[in-house]
Write a protein that holds these residues in place. Structure first.
Motif, PDB file in Angstrom:
ATOM      1  N   THR A   2       0.847  -1.184   0.000  1.00  0.00           N
ATOM      2  CA  THR A   2       0.000   0.000   0.000  1.00  0.00           C
ATOM      3  C   THR A   2       0.884   1.237   0.000  1.00  0.00           C
ATOM      4  O   THR A   2       1.988   1.231   0.553  1.00  0.00           O
ATOM      5  CB  THR A   2      -0.915   0.030   1.236  1.00  0.00           C
ATOM      6  N   ALA A   3       0.377   2.267  -0.616  1.00  0.00           N
ATOM      7  CA  ALA A   3       1.141   3.521  -0.655  1.00  0.00           C
ATOM      8  C   ALA A   3       1.140   4.153   0.723  1.00  0.00           C
ATOM      9  O   ALA A   3       0.271   3.889   1.555  1.00  0.00           O
ATOM     10  CB  ALA A   3       0.515   4.465  -1.676  1.00  0.00           C
ATOM     11  N   LYS A   4       2.127   4.991   0.950  1.00  0.00           N
ATOM     12  CA  LYS A   4       2.249   5.641   2.251  1.00  0.00           C
ATOM     13  C   LYS A   4       1.020   6.515   2.497  1.00  0.00           C
ATOM     14  O   LYS A   4       0.600   7.277   1.631  1.00  0.00           O
ATOM     15  CB  LYS A   4       3.520   6.482   2.294  1.00  0.00           C
TER      16      LYS A   4
END
Length: 119
Positions: A73-75
């Motif tokens: 998952t992206a930050k």
């Protein structure tokens, strides 16, 4: 004293209970026979499965399978839940060897078996 005395009514009650239990048992046997009668008959010897024309089927050796990568998952996004990680496929391993890893000689391979395990 009167309560401890034998009563014909108590004997009659026990006899009726015994007849009722026997009637329940007989009804159970009757119901079982009806269910068996409605079942399909057992297969005859000529209806039994036969061996394939090519002989018995053997195990197919495939290289060890490797799991797919877990999606990242992206930050700042919320983490994935286990329900969103379903149907994680596997793919054939990249190693050329089709030999499965084995335990070393002299080891049982079990946890606490005293051996060093697969090396």
């Amino acid at each position: 004293m009167q309560l401890a005395a034998a009563s014909g009514l108590m004997s009659l009650f026990l006899f009726i209970v015994a007849v009722g239990v026997l009637a329940l048992l007989a009804g159970g046997f009757y119901m079982t026979s009806r269910v068996r009668y409605r079942e399909s008959p057992r297969p005859r010897p000529e209806e039994q499965p036969t061996m394939p024309p090519g002989g018995p089927v053997h195990e197919v050796r495939e290289s060890n399978r490797e799991a797919s990568e877990v999606p990242r998952t992206a930050k700042g996004e919320r983490p994935l839940t286990p329900y969103e990680l379903t149907n994680m496929d596997t793919r054939p391993g990249t190693t050329e060897s089709k030999d499965r890893p084995r335990w070393s000689n002299g080891s049982s391979g079990s946890f606490g078996g005293g051996g060093l395990g697969a090396h």
